[in-house]
Scaffold this motif. Structure first.
Motif, PDB file in Angstrom:
ATOM      1  N   PHE A 109      43.734  46.324  49.789  1.00  0.00           N
ATOM      2  CA  PHE A 109      42.027  45.656  51.272  1.00  0.00           C
ATOM      3  C   PHE A 109      41.993  45.976  51.850  1.00  0.00           C
ATOM      4  N   VAL A 110      42.960  46.296  52.890  1.00  0.00           N
ATOM      5  CA  VAL A 110      43.487  46.899  54.687  1.00  0.00           C
ATOM      6  C   VAL A 110      43.044  48.488  54.242  1.00  0.00           C
ATOM      7  N   ALA A 111      43.938  48.810  54.144  1.00  0.00           N
ATOM      8  CA  ALA A 111      43.279  50.502  53.893  1.00  0.00           C
ATOM      9  C   ALA A 111      42.222  50.704  53.483  1.00  0.00           C
ATOM     10  N   ARG A 112      41.527  50.156  52.725  1.00  0.00           N
ATOM     11  CA  ARG A 112      39.856  50.060  52.340  1.00  0.00           C
ATOM     12  C   ARG A 112      39.058  49.942  53.420  1.00  0.00           C
ATOM     13  N   MET A 113      39.356  48.992  53.906  1.00  0.00           N
ATOM     14  CA  MET A 113      38.772  48.739  55.641  1.00  0.00           C
ATOM     15  C   MET A 113      39.103  49.069  56.402  1.00  0.00           C
ATOM     16  N   VAL A 114      40.272  49.909  56.962  1.00  0.00           N
ATOM     17  CA  VAL A 114      40.741  50.858  57.808  1.00  0.00           C
ATOM     18  C   VAL A 114      39.335  51.743  57.691  1.00  0.00           C
ATOM     19  N   GLU A 115      39.829  52.646  56.930  1.00  0.00           N
ATOM     20  CA  GLU A 115      39.258  54.039  56.210  1.00  0.00           C
ATOM     21  C   GLU A 115      37.571  53.576  56.288  1.00  0.00           C
ATOM     22  N   GLN A 116      36.987  52.243  56.340  1.00  0.00           N
ATOM     23  CA  GLN A 116      35.732  52.170  56.666  1.00  0.00           C
ATOM     24  C   GLN A 116      35.350  52.248  57.833  1.00  0.00           C
ATOM     25  N   SER A 117      36.908  52.206  58.381  1.00  0.00           N
ATOM     26  CA  SER A 117      36.385  51.554  59.987  1.00  0.00           C
ATOM     27  C   SER A 117      36.169  52.802  60.634  1.00  0.00           C
ATOM     28  N   LEU A 118      37.402  53.560  60.492  1.00  0.00           N
ATOM     29  CA  LEU A 118      37.663  55.005  61.183  1.00  0.00           C
ATOM     30  C   LEU A 118      36.114  56.462  60.630  1.00  0.00           C
ATOM     31  N   ALA A 119      35.998  55.431  58.834  1.00  0.00           N
ATOM     32  CA  ALA A 119      34.736  56.973  58.549  1.00  0.00           C
ATOM     33  C   ALA A 119      33.112  56.012  59.838  1.00  0.00           C
ATOM     34  N   LEU A 145      42.128  55.071  66.292  1.00  0.00           N
ATOM     35  CA  LEU A 145      42.370  53.336  65.718  1.00  0.00           C
ATOM     36  C   LEU A 145      42.395  52.730  67.748  1.00  0.00           C
ATOM     37  N   VAL A 146      41.824  53.630  68.524  1.00  0.00           N
ATOM     38  CA  VAL A 146      41.157  53.162  69.741  1.00  0.00           C
ATOM     39  C   VAL A 146      39.641  52.770  69.530  1.00  0.00           C
ATOM     40  N   GLU A 147      39.420  53.616  69.270  1.00  0.00           N
ATOM     41  CA  GLU A 147      37.497  53.430  68.744  1.00  0.00           C
ATOM     42  C   GLU A 147      37.015  52.623  68.000  1.00  0.00           C
ATOM     43  N   SER A 148      38.198  52.510  66.870  1.00  0.00           N
ATOM     44  CA  SER A 148      38.228  51.589  65.648  1.00  0.00           C
ATOM     45  C   SER A 148      38.894  50.055  66.010  1.00  0.00           C
ATOM     46  N   LEU A 149      38.954  49.974  67.202  1.00  0.00           N
ATOM     47  CA  LEU A 149      39.815  48.464  67.240  1.00  0.00           C
ATOM     48  C   LEU A 149      39.068  47.553  67.330  1.00  0.00           C
ATOM     49  N   PRO A 150      37.699  47.358  67.676  1.00  0.00           N
ATOM     50  CA  PRO A 150      37.056  46.436  67.806  1.00  0.00           C
ATOM     51  C   PRO A 150      37.166  45.897  66.200  1.00  0.00           C
ATOM     52  N   SER A 151      36.147  47.189  64.842  1.00  0.00           N
ATOM     53  CA  SER A 151      35.776  46.330  63.486  1.00  0.00           C
ATOM     54  C   SER A 151      37.390  46.352  62.950  1.00  0.00           C
ATOM     55  N   LEU A 152      38.862  46.807  63.443  1.00  0.00           N
ATOM     56  CA  LEU A 152      39.587  46.381  62.697  1.00  0.00           C
ATOM     57  C   LEU A 152      40.151  44.840  63.006  1.00  0.00           C
ATOM     58  N   ARG A 154      38.171  42.248  63.193  1.00  0.00           N
ATOM     59  CA  ARG A 154      37.045  42.472  62.484  1.00  0.00           C
ATOM     60  C   ARG A 154      37.451  41.790  61.389  1.00  0.00           C
ATOM     61  N   GLY A 155      38.048  43.039  60.929  1.00  0.00           N
ATOM     62  CA  GLY A 155      38.955  43.101  59.504  1.00  0.00           C
ATOM     63  C   GLY A 155      40.036  42.326  59.689  1.00  0.00           C
ATOM     64  N   LEU A 156      40.789  42.224  60.042  1.00  0.00           N
ATOM     65  CA  LEU A 156      42.162  41.557  60.368  1.00  0.00           C
ATOM     66  C   LEU A 156      41.618  39.968  59.965  1.00  0.00           C
ATOM     67  N   SER A 157      40.945  39.217  60.504  1.00  0.00           N
ATOM     68  CA  SER A 157      40.255  38.520  59.703  1.00  0.00           C
ATOM     69  C   SER A 157      39.340  38.143  58.962  1.00  0.00           C
ATOM     70  N   ILE A 158      39.587  38.715  58.419  1.00  0.00           N
ATOM     71  CA  ILE A 158      39.088  39.467  57.406  1.00  0.00           C
ATOM     72  C   ILE A 158      40.308  39.053  56.297  1.00  0.00           C
ATOM     73  N   THR A 159      41.093  39.887  56.255  1.00  0.00           N
ATOM     74  CA  THR A 159      42.269  39.577  55.751  1.00  0.00           C
ATOM     75  C   THR A 159      43.522  38.723  56.316  1.00  0.00           C
ATOM     76  N   PHE A 160      43.221  37.915  56.906  1.00  0.00           N
ATOM     77  CA  PHE A 160      43.422  36.768  57.394  1.00  0.00           C
ATOM     78  C   PHE A 160      42.601  35.807  55.886  1.00  0.00           C
ATOM     79  N   ILE A 161      41.845  35.499  55.963  1.00  0.00           N
ATOM     80  CA  ILE A 161      40.893  34.538  56.042  1.00  0.00           C
ATOM     81  C   ILE A 161      40.916  35.128  54.525  1.00  0.00           C
ATOM     82  N   THR A 162      41.074  35.903  53.712  1.00  0.00           N
ATOM     83  CA  THR A 162      41.513  35.933  52.181  1.00  0.00           C
ATOM     84  C   THR A 162      42.922  35.964  52.001  1.00  0.00           C
ATOM     85  N   LEU A 163      43.364  36.311  52.788  1.00  0.00           N
ATOM     86  CA  LEU A 163      44.783  35.517  52.159  1.00  0.00           C
ATOM     87  C   LEU A 163      45.336  33.861  52.459  1.00  0.00           C
ATOM     88  N   PHE A 164      44.819  33.795  52.911  1.00  0.00           N
ATOM     89  CA  PHE A 164      45.206  32.377  53.295  1.00  0.00           C
ATOM     90  C   PHE A 164      44.531  31.747  52.006  1.00  0.00           C
TER      91      PHE A 164
END
Length: 225
Positions: A109-119, A145-152, A154-164
């Motif tokens: 799940f994280v891999a796809r979100m990272v891919e989308q953020s970098l794209a 990684l620097v330019e996509s950091l804000p998106s990453l 936000r994706g971190l919060s989605i991952t955290f909530i999903t795993l919660f």
């Protein structure tokens, strides 16, 4: 007031421990998932058509493996991985045991979100870095990684909530935490007050995680200034 005092005396320590266990499981599995997921996402974007190192076969196989990981329902995965979990941590019960299937479930799940953020990064930035002779590793670190950091973030919060939410399911098979308390006391013993408090605690944790991620993302997002 007496009812609240009685509840705290009877279940306060239990609810506090359950909340702590849930947060620990979620935080650690999220961290481990990002350790695995970020390299996978970077590889997906690097080897995609039009990427820095396009490779159709590698990209297809990696994408296929990631999709398989995302296709398995968590409740099935946690049972399927019991032998592997025992081999890694020595038990299939408790906080440590739950982290293993949680990480495996979240990494694709994280891999796809990272891919989308970098794209979403402007291709002109990558081309500019290449024109200055930047290596692939430098482009990954200083552009992707620097330019996509804000998106990453936000994706971190989605991952955290999903795993919660996954942690609550893990509680049904012996992982502990709020989910286990809600099932054992709120459902099996028909104690509605325990169930209500468990739900309220879940809402509080999720809201705090989302709000914190939003604040951090806004502070580091130079595009919003």
């Amino acid at each position: 007031m007496e009812a609240i005092t009685s509840f705290v005396d009877q279940y306060g320590a239990l609810m506090a421990q359950g909340t702590w266990d849930t947060v620990v499981m979620t935080v650690l599995s999220t961290a481990f998932a990002y350790v695995i997921g970020i390299p996978l996402g970077v590889l997906l974007i690097l080897t995609a058509p039009g990427g820095l190192h396009p490779h159709r076969v590698f990209n297809s196989v990696l994408g296929w493996l990631v999709n398989i990981g995302r296709s398995i329902p968590f409740i099935i995965l946690i049972v399927f991985m019991i032998p592997m979990t025992r081999a890694i941590v020595g038990t299939s019960l408790g906080v440590a045991a739950a982290i293993v299937p949680l990480t495996v479930a979240a990494a694709p799940f994280v891999a796809r979100m990272v891919e989308q953020s970098l794209a979403e990064i402007d291709g002109g930035l990558v081309e500019a870095a290449q024109s200055f002779g930047a290596s692939t590793w430098q482009i990954i670190r200083k552009v992707f990684l620097v330019e996509s950091l804000p998106s990453l973030i936000r994706g971190l919060s989605i991952t955290f909530i999903t795993l919660f939410g996954f942690v609550a399911m893990a509680g049904t098979v012996g992982a502990g935490g709020i989910g286990d308390i809600a099932i054992r006391y709120g459902y099996q013993r028909y104690q509605d007050d325990v169930m209500v408090v468990a739900i309220v605690l879940c809402i509080v944790v999720v809201q705090l995680a989302q709000s914190l991620a939003n604040v951090i993302a806004r502070k580091i997002d130079h595009r919003s200034r």
